[in-house]
Design a protein around this motif. Structure first.
Motif, mmCIF file in Angstrom:
data_model
loop_
_atom_site.group_PDB
_atom_site.id
_atom_site.type_symbol
_atom_site.label_atom_id
_atom_site.label_comp_id
_atom_site.label_asym_id
_atom_site.label_seq_id
_atom_site.Cartn_x
_atom_site.Cartn_y
_atom_site.Cartn_z
ATOM 1 N N MET A 1 21.772 -9.496 -8.766
ATOM 2 C CA MET A 1 21.977 -10.916 -9.241
ATOM 3 C C MET A 1 21.646 -10.887 -10.434
ATOM 4 O O MET A 1 20.623 -10.286 -11.045
ATOM 5 N N TYR A 2 22.475 -11.788 -11.393
ATOM 6 C CA TYR A 2 22.354 -12.025 -12.682
ATOM 7 C C TYR A 2 21.202 -13.160 -13.011
ATOM 8 O O TYR A 2 21.116 -13.966 -12.038
ATOM 9 N N THR A 3 20.553 -12.715 -14.223
ATOM 10 C CA THR A 3 19.753 -13.429 -14.715
ATOM 11 C C THR A 3 19.936 -14.389 -15.962
ATOM 12 O O THR A 3 19.129 -15.376 -16.232
ATOM 13 N N ALA B 1 24.096 -4.121 -16.337
ATOM 14 C CA ALA B 1 22.835 -3.646 -15.544
ATOM 15 C C ALA B 1 21.664 -4.452 -15.951
ATOM 16 O O ALA B 1 20.484 -4.458 -15.292
ATOM 17 N N ASP B 2 21.507 -5.136 -17.046
ATOM 18 C CA ASP B 2 20.327 -5.703 -17.566
ATOM 19 C C ASP B 2 20.328 -7.266 -16.983
ATOM 20 O O ASP B 2 19.302 -7.925 -17.310
ATOM 21 N N GLY B 3 21.396 -7.423 -16.234
ATOM 22 C CA GLY B 3 21.121 -8.703 -15.408
ATOM 23 C C GLY B 3 22.001 -9.846 -16.094
ATOM 24 O O GLY B 3 22.023 -11.044 -15.783
ATOM 25 N N THR B 4 22.786 -9.626 -17.017
ATOM 26 C CA THR B 4 23.609 -10.542 -17.745
ATOM 27 C C THR B 4 25.066 -10.332 -17.083
ATOM 28 O O THR B 4 25.651 -9.752 -16.935
ATOM 29 N N LEU B 5 25.393 -11.915 -17.251
ATOM 30 C CA LEU B 5 26.721 -12.118 -16.728
ATOM 31 C C LEU B 5 27.475 -12.695 -17.865
ATOM 32 O O LEU B 5 27.081 -13.843 -18.185
ATOM 33 N N SER C 1 35.421 -0.650 -15.514
ATOM 34 C CA SER C 1 34.038 0.262 -15.300
ATOM 35 C C SER C 1 33.338 0.522 -16.657
ATOM 36 O O SER C 1 33.881 0.521 -17.758
ATOM 37 N N GLY C 2 32.109 1.019 -16.466
ATOM 38 C CA GLY C 2 31.401 1.214 -17.697
ATOM 39 C C GLY C 2 29.981 1.830 -17.292
ATOM 40 O O GLY C 2 29.557 1.470 -16.151
ATOM 41 N N LYS C 3 29.307 2.571 -18.146
ATOM 42 C CA LYS C 3 28.191 3.252 -17.699
ATOM 43 C C LYS C 3 26.980 2.032 -17.267
ATOM 44 O O LYS C 3 26.196 2.171 -16.631
ATOM 45 N N TYR C 4 27.043 0.921 -18.014
ATOM 46 C CA TYR C 4 26.201 -0.275 -17.727
ATOM 47 C C TYR C 4 26.896 -1.381 -17.081
ATOM 48 O O TYR C 4 26.381 -2.506 -16.986
ATOM 49 N N VAL C 5 27.932 -1.168 -16.489
ATOM 50 C CA VAL C 5 28.630 -2.275 -15.740
ATOM 51 C C VAL C 5 28.589 -2.278 -14.058
ATOM 52 O O VAL C 5 28.932 -0.971 -13.831
#
Length: 293
Positions: free
Chosen positions: A1-3, A66-70, A254-258
């Motif tokens: 879930m995004y924050t 991955a950090d919860g950013t949309l 796609s991506g490493k942090y996506v």
């Protein structure tokens, strides 16, 4: 879930390398490298005054990090975010064959949530009408004879368990390719949505599809899907699943942090603005003219 939700227009700056955005800038920079290697400049990096700037390209959609950013990227249609989001949602509907309903459209719902809500709603329609099942061969230890006894395997497994018998038999099960694909998509999207209604529908869908296995090779599953009169009700949902998983569709990034990225090539032109303002009757007339031609 995004924050955290960041909303920008096409070709605008998403983030810079300032200290407060350093982690976000790093993840987007890696994504930009993947996009460039893939030949799709959805995101690009520039440098000015010793600072890096990560900007959106002409692709529009969402990127979940991955950090919860949309990061939501809308087409550039004047100053109206409502029309821009509407145009993006219409583009998605056109691609998956879903009928866009202007009256029920919520311009304040970001594109990720709209994407998930359409998938969840259409999946529940399938479940309520009855998911399709198929016969499948299964080998297992049972307490009674069903199907064919596999003698060599039965001796190996049940030498000291005479009450058991190892057999191969046919079972009628919802564990078929279409349902496995939908289950994989529901499991992916439920981790992304922050909408309680969509989350509830996805949880319910997963419970109904409990007997369907989670696929190991999603592309192989698509090749097993058959197009018949009975599977017609699956078309829209499977098209959305292809957007999520099938690289041939060209919308999944796609991506490493996506965690998930769904982006469509949408040039910021007056044609896109006209599309956002086109009424349903006008669309029907245009479609009829094309058919006559």
């Amino acid at each position: 879930m995004y924050t955290r939700h960041i909303c920008v227009s096409a070709n605008e700056i998403i983030a810079d390398s300032a200290e407060k955005n350093s982690e976000l800038a790093m993840m987007l920079s890696e994504f930009a490298e993947v996009c460039e290697a893939d030949g799709r400049r959805a995101v690009s990096v520039s440098e000015k005054g010793g600072k890096k700037y990560i900007s959106a390209g002409s692709y529009c959609g969402f990127i979940c990090l991955a950090d919860g950013t949309l990061a939501e990227i809308l087409p550039k249609l004047g100053n109206s975010a409502e029309n821009a989001r509407k145009a993006l949602c219409e583009e998605f509907c056109d691609r998956c064959g879903y009928e866009f309903r202007p009256m029920s459209f919520d311009p304040h719902m970001n594109f990720l949530e709209y994407f998930v809500s359409v998938f969840a709603g259409e999946t529940m329609k399938i479940i309520k009408s009855g998911v399709l099942s198929a016969y499948a061969s299964r080998e297992e230890n049972l307490s009674s004879v069903q199907g064919t006894i596999l003698f060599s395997e039965n001796i190996r497994r049940n030498l000291v368990h005479r009450e058991r018998v190892f057999v191969r038999h046919e079972v009628f099960t919802p564990d078929r390719a279409e349902n496995r694909i939908i289950k994989a998509a529901a499991a992916k999207l439920i981790k992304l949505t922050a909408n309680p209604n969509s989350s509830h529908l996805l949880k319910e869908s997963l419970s109904y599809l409990e007997d369907a296995r989670m696929p190991h090779d999603i592309n192989a599953e698509f090749s097993k899907c058959i197009n018949t009169r009975n599977t017609k009700k699956y078309n829209t949902v499977l098209d959305i699943c292809r957007m999520l998983f099938d690289k041939k569709e060209g919308t999944a990034f796609s991506g490493k942090y996506v965690l998930c990225a769904q982006l469509y090539k949408m040039e910021a032109t007056e044609a896109a603005a006209d599309k956002a303002q086109t009424t349903a009757p006008q669309k029907k007339r245009a479609k009829a003219v094309r058919k006559r031609k």
